[in-house]
Write a protein that holds these residues in place. Sequence first.
Motif, mmCIF file in Angstrom:
data_model
loop_
_atom_site.group_PDB
_atom_site.id
_atom_site.type_symbol
_atom_site.label_atom_id
_atom_site.label_comp_id
_atom_site.label_asym_id
_atom_site.label_seq_id
_atom_site.Cartn_x
_atom_site.Cartn_y
_atom_site.Cartn_z
ATOM 1 N N VAL A 159 0.663 -1.123 -0.166
ATOM 2 C CA VAL A 159 -0.150 0.011 0.057
ATOM 3 C C VAL A 159 0.845 1.175 -0.094
ATOM 4 C CG1 VAL A 159 -1.889 1.325 1.049
ATOM 5 C CG2 VAL A 159 -1.655 -1.295 1.277
ATOM 6 N N HIS A 160 0.911 1.954 -0.911
ATOM 7 C CA HIS A 160 1.520 3.133 -1.284
ATOM 8 C C HIS A 160 0.861 4.360 -0.809
ATOM 9 C CE1 HIS A 160 4.061 1.158 -4.065
ATOM 10 N NE2 HIS A 160 2.811 0.423 -4.479
ATOM 11 N N SER A 161 1.676 5.597 -0.125
ATOM 12 C CA SER A 161 1.066 6.733 0.295
ATOM 13 C C SER A 161 0.064 7.627 -0.490
ATOM 14 C CB SER A 161 2.264 7.629 0.967
ATOM 15 O OG SER A 161 3.092 8.029 0.016
ATOM 16 N N ASN A 162 -0.014 7.212 -1.805
ATOM 17 C CA ASN A 162 -0.871 7.864 -2.701
ATOM 18 C C ASN A 162 -2.046 7.041 -2.844
ATOM 19 O OD1 ASN A 162 -0.156 5.658 -4.481
ATOM 20 N ND2 ASN A 162 0.653 6.776 -5.767
ATOM 21 N N GLY A 163 -2.025 5.819 -2.044
ATOM 22 C CA GLY A 163 -3.511 5.225 -1.752
ATOM 23 C C GLY A 163 -3.566 4.048 -3.188
ATOM 24 N N GLU A 164 -2.246 3.961 -3.795
ATOM 25 C CA GLU A 164 -2.627 3.085 -4.985
ATOM 26 C C GLU A 164 -2.023 1.857 -4.229
ATOM 27 O OE1 GLU A 164 -3.648 2.968 -8.028
ATOM 28 O OE2 GLU A 164 -4.309 5.048 -7.615
ATOM 29 N N ASN A 165 -2.094 0.891 -4.675
ATOM 30 C CA ASN A 165 -1.632 -0.710 -4.397
ATOM 31 C C ASN A 165 -1.094 -1.464 -5.290
ATOM 32 O OD1 ASN A 165 -3.273 -0.432 -2.026
ATOM 33 N ND2 ASN A 165 -4.849 -1.278 -2.663
ATOM 34 N N THR A 166 0.009 -2.203 -4.739
ATOM 35 C CA THR A 166 0.825 -3.089 -5.872
ATOM 36 C C THR A 166 0.927 -4.471 -5.513
ATOM 37 O OG1 THR A 166 2.342 -1.123 -6.446
ATOM 38 C CG2 THR A 166 3.359 -3.363 -6.932
#
Length: 186
Positions: A159-166
């Motif tokens: 979970v990235h701080s921009n709200g995107e997930n990988t």
Amino acid sequence: MGHPVQCVHCAPTLIENMCEYISENGGDFSPLVDLKLLQPGGAALSDSIIQALTSKGVNVKTTYGSTEIGPPLRTIPHTHHNPRCYTFRNLYPDNKFLKMEEVEKGVYECVVYKGFEFAAELWEGKSDTEPYRTNDLFIQDPPGSGYFVLRGRKDDILVHSNGENTSAGPLQLDIQSSSKIILRAL
């Protein structure tokens, strides 16, 4: 022109950028202090940013939830002077369809059963008794209190701080196969 902004809900990276900009340009946090609520969502805001904002009087609060289940957990107490914006309590403690299930000693997962009124239709092709597992892992802080702090994921989602997930699995395989020098990636 229009109405004044009273609440801002955005990804943590935008809040981090606002804090950096304000700090580098005179340090006037009054636009954020004047908000009724600054609410990060999609990922966790760093503890250092939360502390910096709350020490200046910014009301930073959030809820825990997802597209699939809505917001079943909320920061409690919900006041300006509570810097623990990621300490959550179940908003529906008597709801038999929403549980914090212990998955290992002291570690809990938010689990939803068919019948939870805010859940999307998650049971297509599954047994009605099979729960929807969020894969989000919490600890109870302090133990036995009913207050939960999100600590990570049970799966390989980053979970990235921009709200995107990988999804880390395919990324790991791609890195390993992209170079003869890299034998393994973790």
